[in-house]
Write a protein that holds these residues in place. Structure first.
Motif, PDB file in Angstrom:
ATOM      1  N   TYR A 167      20.716  28.237  -2.388  1.00 24.96           N
ATOM      2  CA  TYR A 167      21.365  27.094  -3.040  1.00 24.96           C
ATOM      3  C   TYR A 167      21.430  25.905  -2.082  1.00 24.96           C
ATOM      4  N   TYR A 168      21.763  26.178  -0.836  1.00 27.14           N
ATOM      5  CA  TYR A 168      21.845  25.109   0.167  1.00 27.14           C
ATOM      6  C   TYR A 168      20.499  24.407   0.315  1.00 27.14           C
ATOM      7  N   GLN A 169      19.418  25.180   0.363  1.00 26.95           N
ATOM      8  CA  GLN A 169      18.104  24.571   0.543  1.00 26.95           C
ATOM      9  C   GLN A 169      17.683  23.776  -0.691  1.00 26.95           C
ATOM     10  N   LEU A 170      18.077  24.236  -1.875  1.00 27.48           N
ATOM     11  CA  LEU A 170      17.793  23.477  -3.092  1.00 27.48           C
ATOM     12  C   LEU A 170      18.561  22.163  -3.088  1.00 27.48           C
TER      13      LEU A 170
ATOM     14  N   TRP B 203      21.624  23.987 -12.500  1.00 25.85           N
ATOM     15  CA  TRP B 203      20.374  24.726 -12.377  1.00 25.85           C
ATOM     16  C   TRP B 203      20.148  25.266 -10.966  1.00 25.85           C
ATOM     17  N   LYS B 204      20.640  24.573  -9.946  1.00 26.81           N
ATOM     18  CA  LYS B 204      20.446  25.056  -8.574  1.00 26.81           C
ATOM     19  C   LYS B 204      21.144  26.403  -8.376  1.00 26.81           C
ATOM     20  N   PHE B 205      22.344  26.521  -8.901  1.00 29.81           N
ATOM     21  CA  PHE B 205      23.040  27.801  -8.828  1.00 29.81           C
ATOM     22  C   PHE B 205      22.261  28.877  -9.571  1.00 29.81           C
ATOM     23  N   GLY B 206      21.716  28.506 -10.734  1.00 29.98           N
ATOM     24  CA  GLY B 206      20.975  29.476 -11.539  1.00 29.98           C
ATOM     25  C   GLY B 206      19.743  30.001 -10.831  1.00 29.98           C
ATOM     26  N   VAL B 207      18.963  29.106 -10.245  1.00 24.04           N
ATOM     27  CA  VAL B 207      17.754  29.514  -9.525  1.00 24.04           C
ATOM     28  C   VAL B 207      18.109  30.396  -8.332  1.00 24.04           C
ATOM     29  N   ALA B 208      19.143  30.003  -7.591  1.00 21.64           N
ATOM     30  CA  ALA B 208      19.557  30.789  -6.426  1.00 21.64           C
ATOM     31  C   ALA B 208      20.036  32.179  -6.844  1.00 21.64           C
ATOM     32  N   ALA B 209      20.760  32.260  -7.958  1.00 22.56           N
ATOM     33  CA  ALA B 209      21.265  33.556  -8.436  1.00 22.56           C
ATOM     34  C   ALA B 209      20.126  34.473  -8.863  1.00 22.56           C
ATOM     35  N   ILE B 210      19.131  33.927  -9.554  1.00 32.20           N
ATOM     36  CA  ILE B 210      17.998  34.746 -10.000  1.00 32.20           C
ATOM     37  C   ILE B 210      17.179  35.210  -8.794  1.00 32.20           C
ATOM     38  N   CYS B 211      17.023  34.363  -7.800  1.00 29.93           N
ATOM     39  CA  CYS B 211      16.337  34.791  -6.573  1.00 29.93           C
ATOM     40  C   CYS B 211      17.076  35.956  -5.925  1.00 29.93           C
ATOM     41  N   SER B 212      18.399  35.908  -5.969  1.00 29.74           N
ATOM     42  CA  SER B 212      19.208  36.991  -5.414  1.00 29.74           C
ATOM     43  C   SER B 212      19.007  38.284  -6.202  1.00 29.74           C
ATOM     44  N   VAL B 213      18.951  38.180  -7.523  1.00 26.32           N
ATOM     45  CA  VAL B 213      18.739  39.362  -8.374  1.00 26.32           C
ATOM     46  C   VAL B 213      17.365  39.970  -8.106  1.00 26.32           C
ATOM     47  N   VAL B 214      16.342  39.119  -8.037  1.00 24.92           N
ATOM     48  CA  VAL B 214      14.991  39.598  -7.745  1.00 24.92           C
ATOM     49  C   VAL B 214      14.963  40.296  -6.387  1.00 24.92           C
ATOM     50  N   HIS B 215      15.656  39.730  -5.417  1.00 22.69           N
ATOM     51  CA  HIS B 215      15.758  40.346  -4.092  1.00 22.69           C
ATOM     52  C   HIS B 215      16.339  41.751  -4.194  1.00 22.69           C
ATOM     53  N   ASP B 216      17.409  41.917  -4.977  1.00 22.37           N
ATOM     54  CA  ASP B 216      18.067  43.222  -5.092  1.00 22.37           C
ATOM     55  C   ASP B 216      17.151  44.257  -5.741  1.00 22.37           C
ATOM     56  N   VAL B 217      16.454  43.851  -6.795  1.00 21.40           N
ATOM     57  CA  VAL B 217      15.547  44.773  -7.483  1.00 21.40           C
ATOM     58  C   VAL B 217      14.400  45.176  -6.559  1.00 21.40           C
TER      59      VAL B 217
ATOM     60  N   GLN C  58      19.515  20.507  -0.417  1.00 25.21           N
ATOM     61  CA  GLN C  58      18.884  19.639   0.580  1.00 25.21           C
ATOM     62  C   GLN C  58      17.580  19.042   0.046  1.00 25.21           C
ATOM     63  N   ALA C  59      16.851  19.836  -0.721  1.00 26.81           N
ATOM     64  CA  ALA C  59      15.560  19.377  -1.234  1.00 26.81           C
ATOM     65  C   ALA C  59      15.706  18.344  -2.348  1.00 26.81           C
ATOM     66  N   THR C  60      16.849  18.364  -3.049  1.00 24.07           N
ATOM     67  CA  THR C  60      17.037  17.460  -4.190  1.00 24.07           C
ATOM     68  C   THR C  60      18.012  16.326  -3.883  1.00 24.07           C
ATOM     69  N   GLY C  61      18.389  16.175  -2.629  1.00 21.41           N
ATOM     70  CA  GLY C  61      19.221  15.037  -2.264  1.00 21.41           C
ATOM     71  C   GLY C  61      20.705  15.241  -2.397  1.00 21.41           C
ATOM     72  N   GLY C  62      21.153  16.477  -2.385  1.00 22.18           N
ATOM     73  CA  GLY C  62      22.596  16.736  -2.406  1.00 22.18           C
ATOM     74  C   GLY C  62      23.091  17.155  -3.771  1.00 22.18           C
TER      75      GLY C  62
END
Length: 305
Positions: free
Chosen positions: A284-287, A155-169, A289-293
């Motif tokens: 993804y890195y920050q997610l 899920w961390k990869f998924g959230v990071a990827a969607i944030c990237s898509v939103v950024h592009d749009v 770090q926030a979830t303990g690795g």
């Protein structure tokens, strides 16, 4: 193919990338909302004329007649040897206004009413429906990609990827708002294309991160992600650059309709490449770090990037 001998630190400088991206988006969207986005006939409604001029007439000559009538419109050539013109106004013209414009065109270019192939009127409700469907299309695509990435990665990869898509749009919309470029149907098609292209570029980086997870030691997340980005950096840049080089001739030599599709592609691919490297992986890195690795360690993939 060139190579990078020194590994670059992306995670360490992530806040700089965030600030630059957010600043550009805020400036573009603010200018767009304050001045108003330049929506074309596909969104605002208006009138479309298709006229057989009998010869190729420069768009500038047509625009002179339109300007004399205080009409804002897009003009493109059509038909064999570009003898026809399609005029799309962003104003809904009544019968008197249409007749006045056509009479001026008849007199200026020495043609008769028989040259008019079609006249169509578009209501703003059609434009509202297009906007709604465009938002739905991007949302459905994002949800589908999120589900795929969660299943394929985590899920961390998924959230990071969607944030990237939103950024592009948002970056693409900000660009159009800042430079007041007309937004029509080709823009929507280009946005969906950019979403797919961007997520593919992001997946390449994430796949390398996943491959390297099995080699990671405790508290080495930052080094691992930086190394993964550096390992795919040349591939990402060269792939996007090759695509843009192939699109540029279409933008330069193509007609107005082709340019309406290729311009957002060029901008979107550039933003997508940057976000895959500078936005998605740091998020993804920050997610992590926030979830303990990271809790997911996949078997080494045999795929090569």
């Amino acid at each position: 193919m060139f190579s990078i001998n020194r590994e670059l630190s992306f995670i360490k400088n992530r806040k700089i990338f965030y600030i630059i991206s957010i600043t550009l988006i805020i400036i573009g969207l603010s200018v767009g909302f304050i001045r108003g986005f330049n929506f074309g006939i596909d969104f605002t409604g208006g009138t479309m004329f298709q006229i057989d001029m009998g010869q190729e007439v420069p768009v500038a000559d047509i625009n002179k007649v339109l300007k004399a009538n205080n009409i804002t419109a897009d003009v493109v050539h059509a038909g064999e040897q570009n003898q026809e013109v399609i005029i799309k106004t962003v104003q809904a013209m009544d019968t008197a206004a249409r007749e006045k414009l056509l009479n001026n065109i008849y007199a200026e270019f020495d043609i008769t009413e028989k040259a008019v192939l079609s006249v169509e009127q578009f209501g703003p409700s059609v434009g509202d429906m297009l906007k709604e469907n465009a938002v739905k299309a991007v949302a459905i695509a994002s949800i589908g990609m999120l589900i795929y990435i969660i299943v394929r990665f985590e899920w961390k990869f998924g959230v990071a990827a969607i944030c990237s898509v939103v950024h592009d749009v948002l970056m693409l919309i900000a660009f159009y708002g800042l430079f007041h470029i007309p937004i029509n149907n080709p823009f929507i098609a280009a946005v969906l294309t950019v979403v797919g292209y961007s997520i593919n570029d992001t997946i390449v980086v994430f796949d390398r991160i996943r491959e390297n997870l099995g080699l990671m030691k405790k508290n080495q997340t930052e080094e691992l992600i930086d190394r993964s980005i550096n390992q795919t950096l040349v591939r990402s840049i060269m792939t996007s650059l090759t695509t843009i080089v192939a699109i540029i001739p279409l933008f330069v030599l193509g007609g107005e309709t082709i340019r309406q599709f290729t311009l957002p592609l060029i901008v979107g691919i550039t933003a997508g490449t940057a976000s895959s490297i500078l936005i998605a992986s740091p998020i993804y890195y920050q997610l992590v770090q926030a979830t303990g690795g990271p809790k997911y360690k996949a078997k080494k993939s045999k795929s090569k990037v």
